[in-house]
Scaffold this motif. Structure first.
Motif, mmCIF file in Angstrom:
data_model
loop_
_atom_site.group_PDB
_atom_site.id
_atom_site.type_symbol
_atom_site.label_atom_id
_atom_site.label_comp_id
_atom_site.label_asym_id
_atom_site.label_seq_id
_atom_site.Cartn_x
_atom_site.Cartn_y
_atom_site.Cartn_z
ATOM 1 N N LEU A 152 0.669 -0.911 0.038
ATOM 2 C CA LEU A 152 0.318 -0.112 0.059
ATOM 3 C C LEU A 152 0.852 0.942 -0.031
ATOM 4 N N PRO A 153 1.098 1.923 -0.652
ATOM 5 C CA PRO A 153 0.478 2.048 -2.340
ATOM 6 C C PRO A 153 0.833 0.991 -2.973
ATOM 7 N N PRO A 154 1.223 0.076 -4.016
ATOM 8 C CA PRO A 154 1.760 -0.673 -5.406
ATOM 9 C C PRO A 154 2.910 -0.421 -5.941
#
Length: 131
Positions: free
Chosen positions: A56-58
């Protein structure tokens, strides 16, 4: 460039594995045991695979598999993530592919070296006398 190669790196708590099968001309990237990228490989050019680390985030990753210079060489594999480059170590797939451990030479004490030198000297002297 025959053979199969596996590269592995633990990065920021994630397991990243690259499987490169030159015979079938295919490469895969696994993150935490799941396939995130698959691509056909070229016989003469580097292969580029793009994927994401599930965080999170990728985070985006790019894996580059080079082309070896010689037939028996292992191609280099580089992981790019967050603006950093990491050389991925090659991991043997089978016990037969592992390199044999190098033998460590026995320790020599000064006394052993002196005794060895004296034995050689005696041997040389006895050879000269018999001539």
């Amino acid at each position: 460039m025959a053979g199969r190669h596996r590269y592995h790196l633990d990065q920021d708590g994630h397991s990243i594995t690259v499987l490169h099968d030159a015979r079938r001309r295919r490469a895969e990237v696994w993150v935490d045991g799941k396939t995130v990228a698959v691509a056909p490989t070229s016989r003469h050019h580097a292969t580029v695979l793009e994927g994401e680390i599930p965080a999170l985030p990728p985070r985006r990753i790019v894996v580059r598999i080079g082309h070896p210079d010689d037939v028996g060489d292992v191609p280099l594999c580089v992981l790019e993530t967050g603006g950093e480059h990491y050389l991925m170590p090659h991991i043997a797939l089978t016990p037969q592919e592992r390199e044999p451990a190098e033998r460590t030479p026995p320790a020599r004490t000064p006394g052993e070296l002196l005794a060895r030198w004296r034995a050689r000297r005696r041997h040389r002297r006895s050879d000269h006398r018999t001539r």
